[in-house]
Design an enzyme around this catalytic site. Sequence first.
Site, PDB file in Angstrom:
ATOM      1  N   TYR A 190       1.090  -1.235  -0.415  1.00 13.41           N
ATOM      2  CA  TYR A 190       0.036  -0.051  -0.157  1.00 13.41           C
ATOM      3  C   TYR A 190       0.401   1.002  -0.298  1.00 13.41           C
ATOM      4  O   TYR A 190       1.306   1.225   1.029  1.00 13.41           O
ATOM      5  CB  TYR A 190      -0.650   0.131   1.479  1.00 13.41           C
ATOM      6  CG  TYR A 190      -2.097  -1.292   1.458  1.00 13.41           C
ATOM      7  CD1 TYR A 190      -3.160  -1.505   0.288  1.00 13.41           C
ATOM      8  CD2 TYR A 190      -1.643  -2.850   1.909  1.00 13.41           C
ATOM      9  CE1 TYR A 190      -4.126  -1.737   1.080  1.00 13.41           C
ATOM     10  CE2 TYR A 190      -2.365  -3.290   1.870  1.00 13.41           C
ATOM     11  CZ  TYR A 190      -4.013  -2.766   1.213  1.00 13.41           C
ATOM     12  OH  TYR A 190      -4.210  -4.215   1.561  1.00 13.41           O
ATOM     13  N   HIS A 376     -16.922  -0.643   4.301  1.00 12.17           N
ATOM     14  CA  HIS A 376     -15.111  -0.223   3.772  1.00 12.17           C
ATOM     15  C   HIS A 376     -15.136  -1.711   5.226  1.00 12.17           C
ATOM     16  O   HIS A 376     -15.592  -0.769   6.418  1.00 12.17           O
ATOM     17  CB  HIS A 376     -15.499   0.605   4.022  1.00 12.17           C
ATOM     18  CG  HIS A 376     -13.459   0.395   4.290  1.00 12.17           C
ATOM     19  ND1 HIS A 376     -12.405   0.295   2.692  1.00 12.17           N
ATOM     20  CD2 HIS A 376     -12.811   0.881   5.399  1.00 12.17           C
ATOM     21  CE1 HIS A 376     -11.158  -0.102   4.211  1.00 12.17           C
ATOM     22  NE2 HIS A 376     -11.013   0.872   5.285  1.00 12.17           N
TER      23      HIS A 376
END
EC number: 1.14.17.-
Length: 601
Positions: A190, A376
């Site tokens: 990430y 999410h």
Amino acid sequence: AGAGAGPALRSYPHSAVLDGEGAYRLRWGRRGSALAFRLEVRTRGYVGFGLSASGGMASADIVVGGVERGQPYLQDYFTDENRVLKKDPQQDYHLEYAMENSTHTILAFSRELHTCDTNDKSITESTVRVIWAYHHKDMGEAGQNYHGSNRGTKSLRLLNPEREEISSASLPYFDLTNKDVPVPDKDTTYWCQMFKIPIQHEKHHVTKVEPLIQKGHENLVHHILLYQCSSNLNDSVLDYGHECYHPNMPDSFLTCETVIFAWAIGGEGFTYPPHVGLSIGTAADPLFVLMEVHYDNPSYTEGLIDNSGLRLIYTPVLRKYDAGVIEAGLWVSLFHNIPPGMPEFVSEGHCTLECLEEALGAERPAGIQVFAVLLHAHLAGRAIRMRHFHNGEEQKLLAYDDEFDFNFQEFQYLKEERTILPGDNLITECHYSTVDRIRMTWGGLSTRNEMCLSYLLYYPRINLTRCASIPDIMEQLQFIGVKEIYRPVRTWPFIIKSPKQYKNLSFMDAMNKFKWSRSEGLSYNQLVLKLPVNVRCSKTDNAEWSIQGMTALPPEIERPYKTEPVICSSSSSSCLSCNLFLTLFVVHITASTIGNTGPLV
């Protein structure tokens, strides 16, 4: 080929390339209670297409077709849990058109969303894991040929409502792209980079956000999230990117909490409704934003350099409303935790009646209109639902995804805008599986930690950025037998004083020391859902509504949420437009005439 062109391409308003080379394109469109599909694949052999709960071959709903010696074929199959392919006694995929030329096979077929067939997967608004395969030989030539590397999976939302596409060709834009990021030779990375919005002196509206994926990196860039950061930063934060969720990442990254855009592999970007735009250029608008890019490098390829990012298209012609984003659900903290070894554990985050009453009552008593939602969670997430209550009465789900895939996160457009009023309350309900874990899972930023959040895109924008809750931690600790903690609290996580078996352990260590069984986990789950919650009710830049910090009781609700019964249509009762295209046109086009048929993919 003219007469045999099959259903026009406009019958399939959605499309996605399923592989990295552009050899397999899927087009699809809703047709009443059915879905119409068109496959365009670079092969003269068989083409396979399926729907799978896991993204693998086990327990999948599969259709295989092609054109062999001028004859079309299409067969409905399913696989058992051992991945054995079996012919489905109830044939629910209906061939409408088949064509083979010197390079490609095209198949058009349809299927009811709900078929009454236990071997088929129902098609809902949840994420669908599509599986695909193709082979250079037809099925008949060698039976079930192994398709080798010509196969894969892609998560899509097949029932996304269609958006009105407004041409943005002549509009100005700016790009937020990574600059020569070295992608590590590891499975998952990430990467976070801070940017400053270049439009700062006059109000404009962003009308569309598009992905800019470096050519050849279509399978490497897995998803991109854009967060709004604190406006109190300075330009020194722009100097360099860093791995996200890393102990050494810059503190400035921690101020970037609200998701304002999300794209996932297979996605096309996001278009705001014609009456709404994301405001930029004024003091109240995002100035610093953080872009998080998830790189997926399962083959550990070395030396990859990436320059992917996003394009924001904007206009000086202002729309009627400014869009806002509210983060609702469970405030991300260690007070959110999930025991190990649980096939199902449910967490709830409350956007409380008290917070909405105060914020909407002060700023927008007539309510706000929600037009899209992003659900999410992280890697343990299996399903998420956004429940909506008005005056205590449950409304239709605001959004849901019963097949949640962490690697496919995008805003879902609502079919109809939903009004949220003072006195409403919202519950984000998250289902997790921790069967493969031996330690507690904690709320946190890392992908091995968990979240339970809904991001609501709405208008008109008000000063409410977070409407969330935290369950009481002391009652959670009493469940495992904690009697007393050291006060005043000087360390985080704080330290336990008694009983003896936990003395001088942090509460995290104590929770991990407890011997969790499934029945203990279930009892703990029932307790947590009834605990009083601490209300989070935030304005921009961490200012707070007065209700923040108050304790509230979760509402008495029906648990779990009861899904509406599905009305299915069996194949025999409704072979939707079979009659329309019953005559199958099987067309052989030689290489010399292919130029007249237009591009196939």
